[in-house]
Design a protein around this motif. Structure first.
Motif, PDB file in Angstrom:
ATOM      1  N   UNK A  81      -3.331 -32.129 -25.250  1.00 38.71           N
ATOM      2  CA  UNK A  81      -2.470 -32.583 -26.343  1.00 38.71           C
ATOM      3  C   UNK A  81      -2.666 -31.705 -27.557  1.00 38.71           C
ATOM      4  N   UNK A  82      -1.563 -31.425 -28.234  1.00 40.57           N
ATOM      5  CA  UNK A  82      -1.604 -30.668 -29.474  1.00 40.57           C
ATOM      6  C   UNK A  82      -0.485 -31.197 -30.362  1.00 40.57           C
ATOM      7  N   UNK A  83      -0.879 -31.802 -31.490  1.00 42.54           N
ATOM      8  CA  UNK A  83       0.099 -32.441 -32.386  1.00 42.54           C
ATOM      9  C   UNK A  83       0.908 -33.468 -31.598  1.00 42.54           C
ATOM     10  N   UNK A  84       2.239 -33.308 -31.540  1.00 45.40           N
ATOM     11  CA  UNK A  84       3.089 -34.279 -30.850  1.00 45.40           C
ATOM     12  C   UNK A  84       3.413 -33.868 -29.422  1.00 45.40           C
ATOM     13  N   UNK A  85       2.750 -32.840 -28.915  1.00 36.84           N
ATOM     14  CA  UNK A  85       3.028 -32.340 -27.574  1.00 36.84           C
ATOM     15  C   UNK A  85       1.970 -32.821 -26.595  1.00 36.84           C
ATOM     16  N   UNK A  86       2.418 -33.240 -25.420  1.00 35.70           N
ATOM     17  CA  UNK A  86       1.504 -33.641 -24.348  1.00 35.70           C
ATOM     18  C   UNK A  86       1.867 -32.874 -23.083  1.00 35.70           C
ATOM     19  N   UNK A  87       0.883 -32.209 -22.512  1.00 35.06           N
ATOM     20  CA  UNK A  87       1.071 -31.445 -21.289  1.00 35.06           C
ATOM     21  C   UNK A  87       0.213 -32.084 -20.202  1.00 35.06           C
ATOM     22  N   UNK A  88       0.846 -32.625 -19.164  1.00 36.53           N
ATOM     23  CA  UNK A  88       0.128 -33.351 -18.105  1.00 36.53           C
ATOM     24  C   UNK A  88       0.047 -32.506 -16.841  1.00 36.53           C
ATOM     25  N   UNK A  89      -1.052 -32.684 -16.108  1.00 29.11           N
ATOM     26  CA  UNK A  89      -1.264 -31.983 -14.843  1.00 29.11           C
ATOM     27  C   UNK A  89      -1.601 -33.028 -13.777  1.00 29.11           C
ATOM     28  N   UNK A  90      -0.701 -33.226 -12.826  1.00 32.98           N
ATOM     29  CA  UNK A  90      -0.946 -34.214 -11.774  1.00 32.98           C
ATOM     30  C   UNK A  90      -0.511 -33.642 -10.434  1.00 32.98           C
ATOM     31  N   UNK A  91      -1.062 -34.208  -9.369  1.00 32.27           N
ATOM     32  CA  UNK A  91      -0.691 -33.786  -8.025  1.00 32.27           C
ATOM     33  C   UNK A  91       0.734 -34.241  -7.708  1.00 32.27           C
ATOM     34  N   UNK A  92       1.332 -33.581  -6.736  1.00 35.75           N
ATOM     35  CA  UNK A  92       2.736 -33.878  -6.418  1.00 35.75           C
ATOM     36  C   UNK A  92       2.830 -35.048  -5.429  1.00 35.75           C
ATOM     37  N   UNK A  93       2.602 -36.250  -5.951  1.00 35.15           N
ATOM     38  CA  UNK A  93       2.799 -37.440  -5.123  1.00 35.15           C
ATOM     39  C   UNK A  93       3.587 -38.480  -5.907  1.00 35.15           C
ATOM     40  N   UNK A  94       4.352 -39.242  -5.182  1.00 36.55           N
ATOM     41  CA  UNK A  94       5.275 -40.206  -5.778  1.00 36.55           C
ATOM     42  C   UNK A  94       4.570 -41.221  -6.671  1.00 36.55           C
ATOM     43  N   UNK A  95       3.415 -41.705  -6.206  1.00 37.40           N
ATOM     44  CA  UNK A  95       2.693 -42.735  -6.954  1.00 37.40           C
ATOM     45  C   UNK A  95       2.260 -42.230  -8.321  1.00 37.40           C
ATOM     46  N   UNK A  96       1.711 -41.029  -8.383  1.00 36.19           N
ATOM     47  CA  UNK A  96       1.237 -40.490  -9.656  1.00 36.19           C
ATOM     48  C   UNK A  96       2.384 -40.290 -10.644  1.00 36.19           C
ATOM     49  N   UNK A  97       3.502 -39.798 -10.143  1.00 40.04           N
ATOM     50  CA  UNK A  97       4.670 -39.583 -11.002  1.00 40.04           C
ATOM     51  C   UNK A  97       5.138 -40.904 -11.601  1.00 40.04           C
ATOM     52  N   UNK A 131      -9.515 -25.505  -9.814  1.00 38.17           N
ATOM     53  CA  UNK A 131     -10.112 -24.871  -8.641  1.00 38.17           C
ATOM     54  C   UNK A 131     -10.977 -25.901  -7.925  1.00 38.17           C
ATOM     55  N   UNK A 132     -11.441 -25.568  -6.770  1.00 38.54           N
ATOM     56  CA  UNK A 132     -12.153 -26.519  -5.929  1.00 38.54           C
ATOM     57  C   UNK A 132     -13.378 -27.111  -6.596  1.00 38.54           C
ATOM     58  N   UNK A 133     -14.142 -26.291  -7.309  1.00 41.27           N
ATOM     59  CA  UNK A 133     -15.406 -26.748  -7.886  1.00 41.27           C
ATOM     60  C   UNK A 133     -15.307 -27.079  -9.374  1.00 41.27           C
ATOM     61  N   UNK A 134     -14.124 -27.083  -9.933  1.00 40.76           N
ATOM     62  CA  UNK A 134     -13.984 -27.337 -11.367  1.00 40.76           C
ATOM     63  C   UNK A 134     -13.785 -28.813 -11.637  1.00 40.76           C
ATOM     64  N   UNK A 135     -13.884 -29.180 -12.915  1.00 40.81           N
ATOM     65  CA  UNK A 135     -13.674 -30.559 -13.302  1.00 40.81           C
ATOM     66  C   UNK A 135     -12.181 -30.860 -13.315  1.00 40.81           C
ATOM     67  N   UNK A 136     -11.851 -32.132 -13.270  1.00 39.77           N
ATOM     68  CA  UNK A 136     -10.448 -32.534 -13.238  1.00 39.77           C
ATOM     69  C   UNK A 136      -9.779 -32.266 -14.580  1.00 39.77           C
ATOM     70  N   UNK A 137      -8.495 -31.993 -14.517  1.00 38.67           N
ATOM     71  CA  UNK A 137      -7.710 -31.728 -15.709  1.00 38.67           C
ATOM     72  C   UNK A 137      -6.489 -32.638 -15.682  1.00 38.67           C
ATOM     73  N   UNK A 138      -6.447 -33.625 -16.564  1.00 38.25           N
ATOM     74  CA  UNK A 138      -5.324 -34.568 -16.583  1.00 38.25           C
ATOM     75  C   UNK A 138      -4.242 -34.148 -17.556  1.00 38.25           C
ATOM     76  N   UNK A 139      -4.644 -33.745 -18.766  1.00 40.30           N
ATOM     77  CA  UNK A 139      -3.638 -33.447 -19.778  1.00 40.30           C
ATOM     78  C   UNK A 139      -4.266 -32.696 -20.939  1.00 40.30           C
TER      79      UNK A 139
END
Length: 266
Positions: A33-49, A23-31
């Protein structure tokens, strides 16, 4: 996995990856992790991907571990499906459509709930630590960080030291303890004042004025209990730092009348 977590976080701090804010006032969330699983959260831009894939490739080179992008998948939140497919081709992974299932939990487009789910997963590891006392991973954690409450809870790592994974797990101990009700057992792993073992609230909250007078706040149930050898009954030996005032005597009497548990022998 801790190394990959640090690499993703650093890439985001340096601006190579534009992380996602729930949300607008919340802290950033990158990823997450749990055991061998990684869940990433990034904006939809070519550079980040592109940079996210580079991070995983560098992790592969540094660690020697294999990363199979084809086993991964990408899902979009409020973006065109064609764009999601384009990013999937760049990464070399599959495409999914929300809602999806992650570690057995439903995952939709409301990112804010993920933190609560992640906290639940961390709490699961705290529970397993208390239950799996003979497991190798339990013994490793106990030897590295020490122990609290007998075998039930490990020590909390010093900030900046130790495993980031266990620091994350240990960080929710306070929240975790609020929802745990203890069976006394031998009484040497349950705190008389701080743990919920009788009634609806811990005794430190029910009798705060008396709790402030105790010699030792972290005292175990078994330390307070004195057995009467003649009658087989027990009494509480509650040690205080000073004599009681008149308005404190009633609370002391009530606590002394708290039911004596039947402690197990082994």
């Amino acid at each position: 996995m801790e190394a990959s977590s640090l690499m993703i976080s650093k890439a985001a701090r340096l601006g190579y990856i534009n992380d996602r804010k729930p949300s607008r006032n919340s802290i950033s969330l990158t990823h997450l992790q749990f055991a061998d699983y990684t869940l990433c959260f990034i904006e939809d831009d070519e550079k980040s991907i592109a940079n996210l894939k580079r991070v995983f490739r560098w992790f592969k080179v540094c660690s020697g571990m294999k990363i199979n992008f084809a086993k991964g998948s990408i899902a979009g939140i409020k973006i065109e499906h064609s764009l999601v497919e384009h990013y999937a081709r760049r990464i070399g992974c599959g495409v999914e459509v929300l809602p999806i299932t992650y570690l057995g939990l439903p995952l939709g487009d409301r990112i804010g709930k993920i933190r609560l789910r992640n906290k639940a997963l961390l709490a699961k590891w705290l529970w397993r630590y208390g239950e799996e006392k003979r497991a190798l991973w339990h013994r490793v954690v106990r030897e590295k960080y020490g122990k609290e409450l007998g075998e039930w809870k490990a020590g909390v790592p010093v900030r900046g030291r130790g495993s980031a994974a266990w620091r994350s797990i240990a960080s929710i101990c306070g929240c975790f303890d609020q929802y745990i009700r203890f069976c006394v057992g031998k009484g040497d792993e349950v705190r008389f004042w701080l743990d919920l073992w009788i009634g609806d609230t811990p005794l430190c909250q029910k009798f705060p004025n008396l709790f402030r007078l105790v010699v030792k706040a972290n005292v175990m149930v078994s330390e307070y209990l004195i057995r009467d050898g003649h009658h087989g009954r027990g009494v509480w030996d509650i040690r205080l730092r000073r004599n009681l005032k008149e308005n404190e005597i009633e609370s002391h009497r009530v606590v002394k009348d708290v039911g004596i548990p039947l402690l197990s022998a082994g």
